[in-house]
Write an enzyme that holds these catalytic residues in place. Structure first.
Site, PDB file in Angstrom:
ATOM      1  N   ASP A  82      -9.739  -9.061   5.835  1.00  0.00           N
ATOM      2  CA  ASP A  82      -9.282  -8.004   5.653  1.00  0.00           C
ATOM      3  C   ASP A  82      -8.565  -7.682   7.093  1.00  0.00           C
ATOM      4  O   ASP A  82      -9.120  -7.208   7.632  1.00  0.00           O
ATOM      5  CB  ASP A  82     -10.499  -6.579   5.704  1.00  0.00           C
ATOM      6  CG  ASP A  82      -9.108  -5.553   5.458  1.00  0.00           C
ATOM      7  OD1 ASP A  82      -8.086  -5.147   5.880  1.00  0.00           O
ATOM      8  OD2 ASP A  82      -9.640  -4.012   5.828  1.00  0.00           O
TER       9      ASP A  82
ATOM     10  N   TYR B 141       8.308   0.512   6.076  1.00  0.00           N
ATOM     11  CA  TYR B 141       8.085  -1.217   5.815  1.00  0.00           C
ATOM     12  C   TYR B 141       9.357  -1.823   6.759  1.00  0.00           C
ATOM     13  O   TYR B 141       8.238  -3.304   7.357  1.00  0.00           O
ATOM     14  CB  TYR B 141       8.094  -0.910   4.389  1.00  0.00           C
ATOM     15  CG  TYR B 141       7.683  -2.450   4.334  1.00  0.00           C
ATOM     16  CD1 TYR B 141       7.082  -2.859   3.550  1.00  0.00           C
ATOM     17  CD2 TYR B 141       9.465  -3.119   3.848  1.00  0.00           C
ATOM     18  CE1 TYR B 141       6.801  -4.492   3.743  1.00  0.00           C
ATOM     19  CE2 TYR B 141       9.422  -4.357   3.640  1.00  0.00           C
ATOM     20  CZ  TYR B 141       7.971  -5.248   3.398  1.00  0.00           C
ATOM     21  OH  TYR B 141       8.382  -6.452   2.513  1.00  0.00           O
TER      22      TYR B 141
ATOM     23  N   LYS C 262       8.082  -5.032   9.864  1.00  0.00           N
ATOM     24  CA  LYS C 262       9.018  -6.708   9.204  1.00  0.00           C
ATOM     25  C   LYS C 262       9.135  -6.796  10.603  1.00  0.00           C
ATOM     26  O   LYS C 262      10.057  -7.965  11.128  1.00  0.00           O
ATOM     27  CB  LYS C 262       9.551  -6.335   8.227  1.00  0.00           C
ATOM     28  CG  LYS C 262       8.532  -6.112   7.145  1.00  0.00           C
ATOM     29  CD  LYS C 262       7.379  -7.945   7.164  1.00  0.00           C
ATOM     30  CE  LYS C 262       7.035  -7.465   5.872  1.00  0.00           C
ATOM     31  NZ  LYS C 262       5.245  -8.594   5.929  1.00  0.00           N
TER      32      LYS C 262
END
Length: 247
Positions: free
Chosen positions: A59, A165, A169
């Site tokens: 994880d 998101y 990135k």
């Protein structure tokens, strides 16, 4: 036999990347947050005759899990040739720069950004033992500041803004630049690769590309020779000619 670690590899793009590297003769450590999912993925590969693979509980958002995976892999090998930082989450929708809560940003960054750093730093010593180490950070063209700040030149996803998101990135891309720079005088090749808008669970299967296409794009940069690029941001979906796209 060369060895690779892929995070988030129990399904979709990560799983396809594992399959392709196995077909190239690599031994693959298949990282999976859920151990059962990892075992099921490995069983499927075994059924295809691809046996040089084992599951690793990993994880990326849990520092203890990252260190346990490092210890487990370190008991078996002194060298790692490829690291594909594939694990990622989209964080759910909607995503607004004005209203998304800090907790939503933190959850996504824990996986998409901090998780990449944790895994990379944990396994860097094993990668340094390889004569040709490769790091592939699975990014997205949606993290391009240039494309998302230019309404004139026709980026087809310009109006699809996802503050959480996309920000994760963009941060990953800058980390890739710095990582490649610090490793510039070594045999490392470090690149950020956009697999494309692929039909997976990640986007509710709304994508237009296939997992096979995406896996091939990622693995291409895991298999670079000594003359291959480093410190680049590539999207063969956006730029089929050369792959390179603006940061």
């Amino acid at each position: 036999m060369k060895k690779a670690l892929i995070t988030g590899a129990n399904k979709s793009i990560g799983f396809e990347a594992a399959r392709l590297l196995l077909q190239q003769g690599y031994y693959v450590y298949l990282g999976s947050r859920d151990p059962e999912n990892g075992h099921q993925a490995v069983a499927q590969l075994h059924a295809e005759g691809l046996t040089q693979v084992e599951p690793v509980q990993l994880d990326v958002a849990d520092p203890a899990s990252v260190q346990a995976a490092r210890a487990a892999i370190g008991q078996q090998t002194d060298v790692l040739d490829v690291l594909i930082n594939n694990a990622g989450i989209n964080g759910g929708m909607p995503q607004s720069a004005l209203t998304s809560e800090i907790s939503q940003f933190q959850r996504v960054f824990d996986t998409n950004f901090f998780g990449v750093i944790a895994v990379t730093q944990a396994f860097l010593d094993l990668l340094r033992q390889s004569p040709a180490p490769r790091i592939v950070n699975v990014s997205s063209a949606q993290g391009s500041l240039t494309l998302h700040s230019d309404p004139v030149h026709g980026y087809k996803y310009y109006n699809h803004k996802a503050a959480v998101y996309h920000s994760s990135k963009s941060a990953l891309n800058m980390y890739t630049i710095n990582l490649a720079y610090e490793l510039r005088d070594t045999p490392f090749k470090v690149n950020a690769v956009d697999p494309g808008f692929v039909a997976t669970d990640f986007n509710g299967h709304r994508g237009t590309g296939t997992v096979q296409e995406a896996g091939a794009r990622v693995v291409k940069y895991a298999l670079l020779d000594a003359h291959g690029p480093t410190g680049k941001f590539v999207s063969e979906e956006y730029n089929p000619a050369t792959g390179e796209i603006p940061w």
